[in-house]
Design a protein around this motif. Sequence first.
Motif, PDB file in Angstrom:
ATOM      1  N   ILE A 130       0.775  -1.291  -0.125  1.00 26.81           N
ATOM      2  CA  ILE A 130      -0.008  -0.096  -0.015  1.00 26.81           C
ATOM      3  C   ILE A 130       0.841   1.318   0.022  1.00 26.81           C
ATOM      4  O   ILE A 130       0.602   2.319  -0.771  1.00 26.81           O
ATOM      5  CB  ILE A 130      -0.856  -0.061   1.214  1.00 26.81           C
ATOM      6  CG1 ILE A 130      -1.962  -1.042   0.962  1.00 26.81           C
ATOM      7  CG2 ILE A 130      -1.533   1.335   1.428  1.00 26.81           C
ATOM      8  CD1 ILE A 130      -2.820  -1.451   2.268  1.00 26.81           C
ATOM      9  N   GLY A 131       1.886   1.295   0.790  1.00 31.88           N
ATOM     10  CA  GLY A 131       2.752   2.303   0.685  1.00 31.88           C
ATOM     11  C   GLY A 131       3.542   2.810  -0.428  1.00 31.88           C
ATOM     12  O   GLY A 131       3.534   3.694  -0.981  1.00 31.88           O
ATOM     13  N   CYS A 153       2.525   1.893  -3.386  1.00 29.33           N
ATOM     14  CA  CYS A 153       1.603   2.025  -4.629  1.00 29.33           C
ATOM     15  C   CYS A 153       0.982   3.562  -4.181  1.00 29.33           C
ATOM     16  O   CYS A 153       0.948   4.567  -5.211  1.00 29.33           O
ATOM     17  CB  CYS A 153      -0.007   1.281  -4.392  1.00 29.33           C
ATOM     18  SG  CYS A 153       0.288  -0.381  -4.943  1.00 29.33           S
ATOM     19  N   LEU A 154       0.859   4.330  -3.101  1.00 29.13           N
ATOM     20  CA  LEU A 154       0.713   5.447  -2.628  1.00 29.13           C
ATOM     21  C   LEU A 154       1.829   6.099  -3.244  1.00 29.13           C
ATOM     22  O   LEU A 154       1.776   7.390  -3.669  1.00 29.13           O
ATOM     23  CB  LEU A 154       0.237   5.650  -1.253  1.00 29.13           C
ATOM     24  CG  LEU A 154      -1.050   5.274  -0.787  1.00 29.13           C
ATOM     25  CD1 LEU A 154      -1.016   5.276   0.963  1.00 29.13           C
ATOM     26  CD2 LEU A 154      -1.995   5.816  -1.550  1.00 29.13           C
ATOM     27  N   ALA A 155       3.247   6.064  -2.920  1.00 25.03           N
ATOM     28  CA  ALA A 155       4.460   6.783  -3.385  1.00 25.03           C
ATOM     29  C   ALA A 155       4.323   6.798  -4.932  1.00 25.03           C
ATOM     30  O   ALA A 155       4.721   7.805  -5.483  1.00 25.03           O
ATOM     31  CB  ALA A 155       5.694   5.895  -2.918  1.00 25.03           C
ATOM     32  N   VAL A 199       1.766   6.648  -7.118  1.00 27.75           N
ATOM     33  CA  VAL A 199       0.589   7.660  -7.168  1.00 27.75           C
ATOM     34  C   VAL A 199       1.131   8.814  -6.989  1.00 27.75           C
ATOM     35  O   VAL A 199       0.813   9.726  -7.955  1.00 27.75           O
ATOM     36  CB  VAL A 199      -0.622   7.167  -6.588  1.00 27.75           C
ATOM     37  CG1 VAL A 199      -1.822   8.375  -6.717  1.00 27.75           C
ATOM     38  CG2 VAL A 199      -1.307   5.855  -7.135  1.00 27.75           C
ATOM     39  N   GLU A 200       1.913   9.161  -6.105  1.00 25.00           N
ATOM     40  CA  GLU A 200       2.209  10.651  -5.679  1.00 25.00           C
ATOM     41  C   GLU A 200       3.287  11.132  -6.768  1.00 25.00           C
ATOM     42  O   GLU A 200       3.190  12.186  -7.256  1.00 25.00           O
ATOM     43  CB  GLU A 200       2.826  10.683  -4.338  1.00 25.00           C
ATOM     44  CG  GLU A 200       3.359  12.016  -4.077  1.00 25.00           C
ATOM     45  CD  GLU A 200       3.897  12.044  -2.793  1.00 25.00           C
ATOM     46  OE1 GLU A 200       4.665  13.078  -2.317  1.00 25.00           O
ATOM     47  OE2 GLU A 200       3.717  11.089  -2.026  1.00 25.00           O
TER      48      GLU A 200
END
Length: 123
Positions: free
Chosen positions: A8-9, A11-13, A15-16
Motif C-alpha cells: 500500500i505504501g 502504491c501511494l508513493a 501515485v504521488e
Amino acid sequence: TLFLIALIGFCLAAVEGLFLREPARAANKRNETTIAMPEKPARTFQAALHTIFTTKLVVVLFAASSLRFMGGYAIAGYLPTFYAVVFPSYDDQYSYINAYVVATGGFLSSWLGGVLADRWRQT
C-alpha cells in the motif's frame, strides 16, 4: 500483513510520484543596478564539527539519544534471549508485553522529549 502494508505504501508513493508535481517557482529576477554582495566563505568541516560539539543543547541531545537507544537495543537484543531461557513457555505473552512496552515507551519518550525541548528552548 506486513507485505500488504508495504505494498500500500509503495502504491501511494507511485501515485504521488506520477500525478503530483512541484509548483513552478518564480524566476530570480535581478536588476542591473543590484549591487553584487560578496559570498560568505565556505565553512570547513572542522569548523562545522566545532560548532556542533560546542553547542550545549546538541551535546545533551546526543547523550540523551544514546541512552534512549541503549534501552532499545537491550529490549531488542537481550531480553528475548533471556526470557526464552528463563521462561520458555511464555513466548507469546512476552511478545505481546514487549510490543506494548515498545509502543508506549516510544510514544512517551518522543512526546516528553518534545515537551522538554520546547520548554528548554523557551528558557
